[in-house]
Design a protein around this motif. Structure first.
Motif, PDB file in Angstrom:
ATOM      1  N   ASN A 178       0.797  -1.224   0.000  1.00 47.27           N
ATOM      2  CA  ASN A 178       0.000   0.000   0.000  1.00 47.27           C
ATOM      3  C   ASN A 178       0.833   1.278   0.000  1.00 47.27           C
ATOM      4  OD1 ASN A 178      -2.863  -0.980   0.218  1.00 47.27           O
ATOM      5  ND2 ASN A 178      -1.975  -2.005   2.002  1.00 47.27           N
ATOM      6  N   GLY A 179       2.146   1.154  -0.171  1.00 45.46           N
ATOM      7  CA  GLY A 179       2.994   2.340  -0.221  1.00 45.46           C
ATOM      8  C   GLY A 179       3.086   3.096   1.091  1.00 45.46           C
ATOM      9  N   LEU A 180       2.852   2.412   2.218  1.00 47.80           N
ATOM     10  CA  LEU A 180       2.867   3.063   3.527  1.00 47.80           C
ATOM     11  C   LEU A 180       4.262   3.062   4.122  1.00 47.80           C
ATOM     12  CD1 LEU A 180      -0.389   1.437   4.973  1.00 47.80           C
ATOM     13  CD2 LEU A 180      -0.143   3.708   3.906  1.00 47.80           C
ATOM     14  N   ARG A 181       4.523   4.003   5.023  1.00 47.90           N
ATOM     15  CA  ARG A 181       5.851   4.127   5.618  1.00 47.90           C
ATOM     16  C   ARG A 181       6.268   2.843   6.330  1.00 47.90           C
ATOM     17  NH1 ARG A 181       9.861   7.622   7.146  1.00 47.90           N
ATOM     18  NH2 ARG A 181       8.870   9.297   5.975  1.00 47.90           N
ATOM     19  N   GLU A 182       5.368   2.268   7.131  1.00 51.18           N
ATOM     20  CA  GLU A 182       5.762   1.058   7.862  1.00 51.18           C
ATOM     21  C   GLU A 182       6.070  -0.091   6.912  1.00 51.18           C
ATOM     22  OE1 GLU A 182       1.170   1.414   8.543  1.00 51.18           O
ATOM     23  OE2 GLU A 182       2.893   2.760   8.352  1.00 51.18           O
ATOM     24  N   GLU A 183       5.393  -0.117   5.754  1.00 52.44           N
ATOM     25  CA  GLU A 183       5.705  -1.152   4.772  1.00 52.44           C
ATOM     26  C   GLU A 183       7.072  -0.916   4.146  1.00 52.44           C
ATOM     27  OE1 GLU A 183       1.153  -2.294   3.341  1.00 52.44           O
ATOM     28  OE2 GLU A 183       2.390  -0.991   2.078  1.00 52.44           O
ATOM     29  N   TYR A 184       7.393   0.331   3.840  1.00 53.26           N
ATOM     30  CA  TYR A 184       8.719   0.640   3.296  1.00 53.26           C
ATOM     31  C   TYR A 184       9.824   0.350   4.315  1.00 53.26           C
ATOM     32  CZ  TYR A 184       7.415   2.617  -1.221  1.00 53.26           C
ATOM     33  OH  TYR A 184       6.983   2.779  -2.527  1.00 53.26           O
ATOM     34  N   GLY A 196       6.356  -0.155  -8.515  1.00 48.36           N
ATOM     35  CA  GLY A 196       5.117  -0.709  -9.044  1.00 48.36           C
ATOM     36  C   GLY A 196       3.926   0.127  -8.618  1.00 48.36           C
ATOM     37  N   ASN A 197       2.751  -0.190  -9.164  1.00 47.56           N
ATOM     38  CA  ASN A 197       1.573   0.631  -8.886  1.00 47.56           C
ATOM     39  C   ASN A 197       1.190   0.630  -7.406  1.00 47.56           C
ATOM     40  OD1 ASN A 197       0.686  -2.175  -9.813  1.00 47.56           O
ATOM     41  ND2 ASN A 197      -1.200  -1.443  -8.877  1.00 47.56           N
ATOM     42  N   HIS A 198       1.422  -0.486  -6.698  1.00 41.57           N
ATOM     43  CA  HIS A 198       1.132  -0.506  -5.257  1.00 41.57           C
ATOM     44  C   HIS A 198       2.118   0.353  -4.478  1.00 41.57           C
ATOM     45  CE1 HIS A 198      -2.030  -3.690  -4.679  1.00 41.57           C
ATOM     46  NE2 HIS A 198      -1.719  -3.882  -5.954  1.00 41.57           N
ATOM     47  N   ASP A 199       3.332   0.470  -4.975  1.00 39.23           N
ATOM     48  CA  ASP A 199       4.350   1.270  -4.281  1.00 39.23           C
ATOM     49  C   ASP A 199       4.040   2.755  -4.303  1.00 39.23           C
ATOM     50  OD1 ASP A 199       5.968  -1.015  -3.759  1.00 39.23           O
ATOM     51  OD2 ASP A 199       6.708  -0.924  -5.820  1.00 39.23           O
ATOM     52  N   VAL A 200       3.294   3.227  -5.303  1.00 36.47           N
ATOM     53  CA  VAL A 200       3.033   4.662  -5.414  1.00 36.47           C
ATOM     54  C   VAL A 200       1.677   5.059  -4.846  1.00 36.47           C
ATOM     55  CG1 VAL A 200       4.550   4.817  -7.420  1.00 36.47           C
ATOM     56  CG2 VAL A 200       2.090   4.558  -7.771  1.00 36.47           C
ATOM     57  N   LEU A 211       8.336   7.969  -0.731  1.00 33.06           N
ATOM     58  CA  LEU A 211       8.934   7.006   0.198  1.00 33.06           C
ATOM     59  C   LEU A 211       9.817   6.002  -0.538  1.00 33.06           C
ATOM     60  CD1 LEU A 211       5.798   6.379   2.441  1.00 33.06           C
ATOM     61  CD2 LEU A 211       7.838   7.696   3.033  1.00 33.06           C
ATOM     62  N   PHE A 212       9.446   5.653  -1.771  1.00 36.14           N
ATOM     63  CA  PHE A 212      10.269   4.737  -2.563  1.00 36.14           C
ATOM     64  C   PHE A 212      11.680   5.305  -2.709  1.00 36.14           C
ATOM     65  CE2 PHE A 212      12.053   2.806  -6.322  1.00 36.14           C
ATOM     66  CZ  PHE A 212      11.573   1.507  -6.324  1.00 36.14           C
ATOM     67  N   GLU A 261      13.088   7.496  -0.831  1.00 34.82           N
ATOM     68  CA  GLU A 261      13.730   7.629   0.494  1.00 34.82           C
ATOM     69  C   GLU A 261      14.282   6.294   0.986  1.00 34.82           C
ATOM     70  OE1 GLU A 261      12.455   8.647   5.130  1.00 34.82           O
ATOM     71  OE2 GLU A 261      11.171   9.313   3.474  1.00 34.82           O
ATOM     72  N   PHE A 262      13.523   5.213   0.812  1.00 32.39           N
ATOM     73  CA  PHE A 262      13.908   3.930   1.403  1.00 32.39           C
ATOM     74  C   PHE A 262      14.573   2.965   0.419  1.00 32.39           C
ATOM     75  CE2 PHE A 262      10.762   5.372   4.472  1.00 32.39           C
ATOM     76  CZ  PHE A 262      11.323   4.984   5.684  1.00 32.39           C
ATOM     77  N   ILE A 263      14.330   3.125  -0.882  1.00 29.39           N
ATOM     78  CA  ILE A 263      14.820   2.126  -1.838  1.00 29.39           C
ATOM     79  C   ILE A 263      15.776   2.710  -2.851  1.00 29.39           C
ATOM     80  CG2 ILE A 263      14.106   0.522  -3.660  1.00 29.39           C
ATOM     81  CD1 ILE A 263      11.587  -0.026  -2.055  1.00 29.39           C
ATOM     82  N   GLY A 264      15.373   3.764  -3.559  1.00 26.13           N
ATOM     83  CA  GLY A 264      16.279   4.332  -4.545  1.00 26.13           C
ATOM     84  C   GLY A 264      15.538   5.092  -5.619  1.00 26.13           C
TER      85      GLY A 264
END
Length: 504
Positions: free
Chosen positions: A47-53, A72-76, A83-84, A86-89
């Motif tokens: 769901n693209g939420l902070r706790e998930e990231y 992916g579409n769920h990430d946004v 957040l993507f 910030e946490f992934i790249g």
């Protein structure tokens, strides 16, 4: 040799949708095996939420190999694209490796399942492909699928501009396209491009009771590409492709068949119908081209009313060659369901001189969306099995994306139909939707779409056009012919893979 682990759709979350044990199984296997790098093609989170990231950042660190991650579409969802980064790249980027380059591009649209590589990103991708044109291996990765997929229910969410992206990749000799999104593992060869869809690595939502999986891609020094779909149960399905060499073929023997392919004549009394252009095409067919058969792939009339069908039939009767026609979506408007059959008859299978022409009726009442249906697919499968010679399937709606046309799942079961056609090895498929000519080979099946022959509202810079397709014992050649001037451009040349019965 390059070996890549392709994972996708982990859907990391604190909810039951995430299967952590499946992720750990695959991550540990990836670490044990000899991979040069790993590509994750999106839906890292649910769901693209902070706790998930935060959890995803921890889980991704379990992979002890170079890792490229695509959004992916769920990430946004929920502004997760910030957040993507910030946490992934980065959402878009380039990864260089020995002999090659991987270019990944963000295909997501915030809060939608649909995908698009928009104008600015398309130009960026084109520029990067030109910049790295000297690389032996060129890989492009995005989340959304490029061609319709089987076993996914109603076709939707293919890239809106999938035809343009596919055309760009083919023109730039891209080796491999990596994607995910639909939770179905699948591999297609489109010309010399391998399209590799990964299933889902650790999400509970699989299709048809399938299990979690990932793909292993091996690119050999001679250009051969092998893809292994590896499920957590240990089951493996392998596919491989060796590039076609040489690229130029010379016809041998006499020509066996010439097809003139028309579509979107859209006969009417509206200003957009170019009657003189269509009359010119009729004269070209009769006096110069002299085909063995003329196939019209639908949208014969602009609207399904009687005076349009009367005019269309009068022009159709002027063609002095054998003719076949299937309805298009505009033919089925108003009284079109009754009038099309009255003026043109029901499409029927025709066999002659070692060739079988199999019609498929796809349009529905008052909509551009078409369908073959499960019943229609079974009937088509039987016809393909029963034909012992060269099989030509013709329908209105396209089964592969067309450049300059927004893809919205016009054939809602395109994924299953394309898999049926390629699985049965249909030699030639003719379509006519989208207002633009385009041709590709998917696996061993040649798919050719016709542009608009006489309707002003088309999408083809070449203008109104029709196709001429010549079949030789060893090859098929397709040309697009400009309907006013008669000038030609090559759509494709394909070497035939074996023979059936008395055909090539």
């Amino acid at each position: 040799m390059i070996r890549i682990a392709h994972i996708s759709d982990t859907h990391i979350t604190g909810e039951s949708a995430y299967k952590g044990y499946a992720y750990d199984l695959i991550a540990n296997e990836v670490n044990r095996l000899n991979f040069d790098f790993v590509v994750h093609t999106g839906d890292v989170t649910n769901n693209g939420l902070r706790e998930e990231y935060e959890r995803a950042e921890y889980e991704l660190k379990k992979i002890q190999k170079p890792l490229v991650v695509v959004p992916g579409n769920h990430d946004v969802r929920n502004v997760g694209y910030d957040l993507f980064e910030e946490f992934i790249g980065p959402l878009n980027g380039v990864y260089e490796f020995r002999d090659g380059v991987l270019i990944w591009v963000d295909s997501t649209i915030p809060d939608l399942s649909d995908g698009r590589i928009g104008k600015h990103k398309f130009r960026w991708l084109k520029k990067k492909l030109e910049e790295y044109s000297d690389r032996r291996i060129k890989i492009v990765a995005a989340h959304h699928h490029l061609v319709p997929l089987p076993n996914t229910g109603r076709e939707r969410n293919v890239l809106f501009n999938a035809g343009d992206v596919l055309d760009l990749l083919l023109r730039n000799d891209v080796t491999l396209y990596l994607c995910g999104h639909k939770h179905v593992p699948n591999v297609y060869r489109v010309e010399d491009l391998v399209v590799d869809n990964a299933g889902c690595t650790s999400c509970r939502k699989t299709r048809r009771g399938d299990v979690n999986s990932y793909n292993i891609v091996t690119i050999h020094d001679d250009g051969k590409v092998e893809v292994t779909i590896r499920r957590v149960t240990g089951e493996e399905v392998k596919a491989q492709h060796r590039p076609v060499k040489p690229k130029l073929f010379v016809p041998r023997g006499r020509r066996l068949l010439r097809i003139v392919q028309l579509s979107e004549s859209k006969v009417s009394d509206r200003v957009y119908f170019r009657r003189k252009v269509l009359e010119n095409v009729v004269n070209l067919i009769n006096e110069k081209l002299k085909p063995d058969i003329v196939v019209h792939n639908g949208d014969v009339v602009d609207m399904g009313i009687e005076r349009n069908f009367e005019r269309a039939r009068e022009l159709w009767d002027r063609i002095e060659r054998p003719k076949l026609v299937v309805p298009g979506h505009s033919d089925m408007t108003y009284l079109g369901y009754e009038l099309f059959s009255e003026y043109f008859g029901e499409p029927e299978t025709l066999s002659f001189d070692g060739f079988t022409f199999i019609p498929v009726s796809t349009p529905q009442y008052e909509t551009e969306i078409g369908v073959v249906g499960r019943f229609g697919q079974r009937k088509l499968a039987e016809e393909l099995d029963n034909a012992e010679n060269f099989r030509v399937v013709f329908m209105h709606h396209n089964v592969v994306p067309i450049p300059r046309s927004r893809e919205r799942g016009f054939l809602e079961d395109a994924g299953d139909v394309l898999k049926l056609l390629t699985g049965k090895g249909a030699e030639l498929v003719l379509t006519g939707h989208g207002g633009n000519a385009f041709a590709v080979r998917v696996e061993n099946t040649i798919v050719i779409n016709a542009g608009s022959v006489s309707w002003e509202l088309h999408r083809n810079p070449f203008g109104n056009s029709f196709n001429v397709i010549d079949v030789y014992p060893c090859m098929v050649i397709a040309f697009e012919v400009q309907a006013t001037w008669g000038s030609r451009r090559l759509l494709g040349v394909w070497k035939l893979k074996g023979s059936r019965g008395g055909a090539p």
